[in-house]
Scaffold this active site. Structure first.
Site, PDB file in Angstrom:
ATOM      1  N   ASP A  46       0.844  -1.199   0.000  1.00 25.06           N
ATOM      2  CA  ASP A  46       0.000   0.000   0.000  1.00 25.06           C
ATOM      3  C   ASP A  46       0.879   1.249   0.000  1.00 25.06           C
ATOM      4  O   ASP A  46       0.659   2.182  -0.770  1.00 25.06           O
ATOM      5  CB  ASP A  46      -0.925  -0.006   1.206  1.00 25.06           C
ATOM      6  CG  ASP A  46      -1.921   1.146   1.188  1.00 25.06           C
ATOM      7  OD1 ASP A  46      -2.287   1.607   0.085  1.00 25.06           O
ATOM      8  OD2 ASP A  46      -2.338   1.575   2.272  1.00 25.06           O
ATOM      9  N   ASP A  49       2.783   1.382  -3.508  1.00 24.36           N
ATOM     10  CA  ASP A  49       2.017   1.810  -4.681  1.00 24.36           C
ATOM     11  C   ASP A  49       1.730   3.309  -4.632  1.00 24.36           C
ATOM     12  O   ASP A  49       1.751   3.981  -5.659  1.00 24.36           O
ATOM     13  CB  ASP A  49       0.758   0.973  -4.900  1.00 24.36           C
ATOM     14  CG  ASP A  49      -0.422   1.327  -4.019  1.00 24.36           C
ATOM     15  OD1 ASP A  49      -0.770   2.505  -3.896  1.00 24.36           O
ATOM     16  OD2 ASP A  49      -1.034   0.393  -3.487  1.00 24.36           O
ATOM     17  N   SER A  60      -4.133   6.775 -12.216  1.00 30.47           N
ATOM     18  CA  SER A  60      -5.218   6.353 -13.098  1.00 30.47           C
ATOM     19  C   SER A  60      -6.510   6.410 -12.289  1.00 30.47           C
ATOM     20  O   SER A  60      -6.500   6.230 -11.069  1.00 30.47           O
ATOM     21  CB  SER A  60      -4.988   4.943 -13.648  1.00 30.47           C
ATOM     22  OG  SER A  60      -5.149   3.975 -12.645  1.00 30.47           O
ATOM     23  N   ASP A  67      -7.571   1.369  -5.038  1.00 29.37           N
ATOM     24  CA  ASP A  67      -6.675   1.397  -3.884  1.00 29.37           C
ATOM     25  C   ASP A  67      -7.428   1.442  -2.555  1.00 29.37           C
ATOM     26  O   ASP A  67      -7.179   0.605  -1.679  1.00 29.37           O
ATOM     27  CB  ASP A  67      -5.694   2.564  -4.012  1.00 29.37           C
ATOM     28  CG  ASP A  67      -4.677   2.554  -2.886  1.00 29.37           C
ATOM     29  OD1 ASP A  67      -3.893   1.587  -2.797  1.00 29.37           O
ATOM     30  OD2 ASP A  67      -4.687   3.502  -2.077  1.00 29.37           O
ATOM     31  N   ASP A  71      -7.734  -1.569   0.411  1.00 27.01           N
ATOM     32  CA  ASP A  71      -7.414  -1.292   1.815  1.00 27.01           C
ATOM     33  C   ASP A  71      -8.551  -1.746   2.730  1.00 27.01           C
ATOM     34  O   ASP A  71      -8.317  -2.385   3.758  1.00 27.01           O
ATOM     35  CB  ASP A  71      -7.160   0.195   2.038  1.00 27.01           C
ATOM     36  CG  ASP A  71      -5.931   0.700   1.316  1.00 27.01           C
ATOM     37  OD1 ASP A  71      -5.098  -0.124   0.887  1.00 27.01           O
ATOM     38  OD2 ASP A  71      -5.809   1.935   1.174  1.00 27.01           O
TER      39      ASP A  71
END
Length: 109
Positions: A46, A49, A60, A67, A71
């Site tokens: 996490d 990235d 994007s 994302d 999580d």
């Protein structure tokens, strides 16, 4: 849909969720350590990235959507495992998961 490195890392984090659950149910003396290691690996991906996306400008719309979803899925799975271990009450896990979903919904709105 563009598959950037951050998006691939997010997909990898989603794939870690069943691995984390399997490690938890594995009958091995170190299964709790393995489960924790998989969760930490997810946390590191996490961070990674996000760092890669900012550093190399690899944003994007799909990645921005996926994302926070990944999580929430990882945290929800970990909380359910903690409920199974009787380390957290189910009501506390429900409140935390509900809060996470509500905040995500408000951000999308």
């Amino acid at each position: 849909m563009t598959l950037t490195i951050p998006t691939l890392l997010t997909f990898f984090r989603i794939l870690l969720i069943p691995v984390m659950v399997l490690c938890f149910y594995w009958q091995h003396p170190w299964s709790n350590i393995f489960t924790t290691a998989v969760f930490v690996a997810g946390a590191l991906t996490d961070w990674l990235d996000g760092w890669v996306a900012r550093r190399f400008n690899m944003y994007s719309a799909f990645g921005a959507f996926l994302d926070p979803v990944s999580d929430k899925l990882m945290v929800a799975a970990a909380l359910i495992i903690l409920v199974q271990l009787d380390r957290v009450d189910a009501i506390v896990a429900t409140i935390i998961i509900g809060r996470e979903i509500t905040i995500s919904a408000l951000r999308e709105w």
